[in-house]
Design a protein around this motif. Structure first.
Motif, mmCIF file in Angstrom:
data_model
loop_
_atom_site.group_PDB
_atom_site.id
_atom_site.type_symbol
_atom_site.label_atom_id
_atom_site.label_comp_id
_atom_site.label_asym_id
_atom_site.label_seq_id
_atom_site.Cartn_x
_atom_site.Cartn_y
_atom_site.Cartn_z
ATOM 1 N N ALA A 1 -0.476 14.482 -12.035
ATOM 2 C CA ALA A 1 -0.135 13.996 -13.375
ATOM 3 C C ALA A 1 1.320 13.538 -13.412
ATOM 4 O O ALA A 1 1.637 12.485 -13.974
ATOM 5 N N GLU A 2 2.206 14.306 -12.755
ATOM 6 C CA GLU A 2 3.634 13.927 -12.766
ATOM 7 C C GLU A 2 3.839 12.622 -12.003
ATOM 8 O O GLU A 2 4.619 11.764 -12.411
ATOM 9 N N GLY A 3 3.137 12.495 -10.881
ATOM 10 C CA GLY A 3 3.238 11.270 -10.085
ATOM 11 C C GLY A 3 2.790 10.057 -10.884
ATOM 12 O O GLY A 3 3.434 9.000 -10.878
ATOM 13 N N LEU A 4 1.682 10.218 -11.621
ATOM 14 C CA LEU A 4 1.164 9.116 -12.444
ATOM 15 C C LEU A 4 2.166 8.741 -13.530
ATOM 16 O O LEU A 4 2.421 7.562 -13.779
ATOM 17 N N ASP A 5 2.747 9.774 -14.176
ATOM 18 C CA ASP A 5 3.726 9.499 -15.241
ATOM 19 C C ASP A 5 4.928 8.759 -14.678
ATOM 20 O O ASP A 5 5.446 7.831 -15.305
ATOM 21 N N LEU A 6 5.364 9.179 -13.491
ATOM 22 C CA LEU A 6 6.517 8.512 -12.877
ATOM 23 C C LEU A 6 6.177 7.038 -12.604
ATOM 24 O O LEU A 6 6.938 6.134 -12.972
ATOM 25 N N LEU A 7 5.018 6.792 -11.988
ATOM 26 C CA LEU A 7 4.633 5.407 -11.691
ATOM 27 C C LEU A 7 4.550 4.582 -12.980
ATOM 28 O O LEU A 7 5.052 3.459 -13.054
ATOM 29 N N ALA A 8 3.928 5.176 -14.029
ATOM 30 C CA ALA A 8 3.726 4.431 -15.285
ATOM 31 C C ALA A 8 5.050 4.156 -15.992
ATOM 32 O O ALA A 8 5.148 3.221 -16.781
ATOM 33 N N SER A 9 6.082 4.978 -15.707
ATOM 34 C CA SER A 9 7.389 4.734 -16.329
ATOM 35 C C SER A 9 8.105 3.564 -15.644
ATOM 36 O O SER A 9 9.077 3.037 -16.161
ATOM 37 N N LEU A 10 7.604 3.184 -14.457
ATOM 38 C CA LEU A 10 8.304 2.159 -13.673
ATOM 39 C C LEU A 10 7.600 0.800 -13.682
ATOM 40 O O LEU A 10 8.256 -0.238 -13.697
ATOM 41 N N ILE B 1 0.845 -1.204 0.000
ATOM 42 C CA ILE B 1 0.000 0.000 0.000
ATOM 43 C C ILE B 1 0.876 1.248 0.000
ATOM 44 O O ILE B 1 1.866 1.314 0.738
ATOM 45 N N LEU B 2 0.500 2.220 -0.800
ATOM 46 C CA LEU B 2 1.123 3.549 -0.716
ATOM 47 C C LEU B 2 0.144 4.457 0.020
ATOM 48 O O LEU B 2 -0.983 4.673 -0.449
ATOM 49 N N PRO C 1 8.506 12.056 -5.238
ATOM 50 C CA PRO C 1 9.099 11.114 -6.194
ATOM 51 C C PRO C 1 9.827 9.946 -5.533
ATOM 52 O O PRO C 1 9.700 8.810 -5.997
ATOM 53 N N ASN C 2 10.551 10.201 -4.433
ATOM 54 C CA ASN C 2 11.274 9.083 -3.812
ATOM 55 C C ASN C 2 10.319 8.039 -3.250
ATOM 56 O O ASN C 2 10.553 6.832 -3.374
ATOM 57 N N GLY C 3 9.235 8.504 -2.649
ATOM 58 C CA GLY C 3 8.235 7.581 -2.112
ATOM 59 C C GLY C 3 7.591 6.782 -3.238
ATOM 60 O O GLY C 3 7.405 5.555 -3.128
ATOM 61 N N LEU C 4 7.255 7.455 -4.347
ATOM 62 C CA LEU C 4 6.627 6.768 -5.481
ATOM 63 C C LEU C 4 7.587 5.727 -6.055
ATOM 64 O O LEU C 4 7.178 4.607 -6.399
ATOM 65 N N ARG C 5 8.878 6.081 -6.135
ATOM 66 C CA ARG C 5 9.872 5.122 -6.672
ATOM 67 C C ARG C 5 10.006 3.900 -5.768
ATOM 68 O O ARG C 5 10.047 2.763 -6.248
ATOM 69 N N GLU C 6 10.058 4.153 -4.458
ATOM 70 C CA GLU C 6 10.201 3.041 -3.500
ATOM 71 C C GLU C 6 8.984 2.104 -3.606
ATOM 72 O O GLU C 6 9.122 0.876 -3.627
#
Ligand code: AMP
Length: 382
Positions: free
Chosen positions: A82-91, A36-37, A60-65
């Motif tokens: 939107a940026e958070g979603l893009d970051l998650l979708a890139s990973l 869970i995040l 961003p660090n939390g989303l990456r972890e």
């Protein structure tokens, strides 16, 4: 990651509330782990999940972890930037897709999408200034509802406009946020459909249900809705059209109004499990939460059939939470509590479901009697 997700894979859920809790319980039954995040150290979802990342949804660090710990990402809470979603979708794979989340996060994008897909809504207009609000009211008429385009829920970020004199104060209260004006629908009923769609386009929809709100918060869901077959058909056709037009992989709730003429208009869509689908845990062989997990994991979708009729009552705030011992002592009430420490007013603390043989949902006055201690207050129409 290859779909279908193999047993013991880890599903990442953004959001730590009760929708995540009930999704995690369904995932566990299918042999998956959930991570869970959430911002809260002791959230309803993380209490029943294998693990959690405690972080802000925009960090961003939390989303990456979080992404590093999971095989696929889904949501119980949609308001990730939107940026958070893009970051998650890139990973990692994100289901439903970020594009669907963006559409549902913004009432203007949502209504443009719906109307473009041939789905009727209340008349609406984007509002950027008091002059635009006056022009929109001249076109749409009064009464009307002024809403923030983003981050509104349970009636928050809304103002009812009844007279031209109301416009300036309502605009001042909600601006400078982007706003939308919606014509007020004098609805006969509020209904919803929860449906799942798989990556192969397979589709399963639960029966149309009827929702009763109190103070803008869902109070009761009656399954099935007591509506004519033609209205049921309109609602089901709309839900499938929305799921197909979104190219959905996941679960979707479509909230609708039935107007005085029996026309069905969409109020909003939510690409996640929904409060008006909680009854499916007890009244269906596979609940909305199981369908959510199956759809995002790439598993076959079972039919969304129900074996019973049901009434679901939310337990909101301290007064209704105080009924818990009486609810536990009442045969026939199926109790659900979400593990929240503090029963603040307006907070959804749990729900109770009562099942009825198919076709024997009680009429208006029978519902309060059937719910016993959990019945709505006597001043209510039910
Ligand atoms: P929402 O936040 O858009 O889901 O709105 C919360 C509740 O406010 C709905 O469930 C309705 O009861 C009421 N509401 C919202 N928009 C309208 C509208 N255009 N016409 C009539 N009632 C509305």
């Amino acid at each position: 990651m290859i779909f279908p997700l193999p047993p013991n894979a880890t599903i990442g859920l953004v959001g730590g509330g009760q929708l995540g809790r009930m999704s995690a319980l369904a995932a566990a039954r299918l042999g998956y782990r959930c991570h869970i995040l959430t911002r809260e150290p002791d959230s309803p979802a993380s209490q029943v999940a294998a693990s959690a990342t405690i972080s802000d949804y925009h960090e961003p660090n939390g989303l990456r972890e979080f992404a590093a710990a999971v095989d696929v990402i889904s949501f119980e809470f949609e308001n990730v930037s939107a940026e958070g979603l893009d970051l998650l979708a890139s990973l990692k794979p994100v289901r439903p897709s970020p594009a669907i989340l963006r559409t549902s996060q913004d009432r203007v994008l949502e209504k443009s999408f719906l109307n473009g897909a041939g789905v009727p809504t209340a008349p609406w207009a984007e509002v950027g200034s008091l002059d635009e609000l006056r022009a929109a009211v001249a076109r749409i008429g009064l009464p009307a509802v002024l809403k923030t385009t983003r981050l509104g829920y349970d009636g928050k970020g809304q103002a009812m406009l009844r007279r031209n004199e109301d416009l300036a104060a309502a605009f001042a209260a909600l601006a400078p946020k982007p706003l939308i004006l919606e014509g007020f629908i004098d609805f006969a009923q509020e209904i919803s459909v929860v449906a799942a769609r798989g990556e192969d386009g397979g589709y399963s929809a639960f029966d149309t249900v009827e929702n009763r709100h109190r103070d803008h918060i869902l109070d009761l869901t009656l399954a099935p809705a007591r509506i004519p077959e033609a209205v049921h058909q309109q609602a089901q056709t709309i839900a499938q059209r929305v799921a197909d037009a979104l190219d959905l992989v996941g679960l979707l709730a479509v909230e609708m109004f039935v107007d005085a003429r029996g026309r069905v208009l969409v109020n909003e869509i939510a690409p996640r499990p929904h409060n008006s689908g909680h009854w499916t845990i007890d009244a269906c062989p596979a609940s909305q939460f199981e369908l959510h997990i199956r759809a995002i994991a790439g598993l076959p979708l079972p039919p969304a059939v129900r074996h019973s009729d049901a009434v679901m009552k939310n337990l909101i705030g301290p007064t209704e939470t105080a009924l818990w011992p009486a609810i536990l002592a009442t045969p026939g009430l199926i109790p659900h509590l979400y593990g929240k420490a503090e029963a603040r007013p307006g907070r959804k603390m749990g729900h109770v479901t009562r099942l009825f043989a198919k076709g024997s949902l009680p009429g208006e006055f029978g519902i309060a009697a059937a719910l016993g201690p959990a019945a709505p207050r006597v001043s209510d129409p039910v």
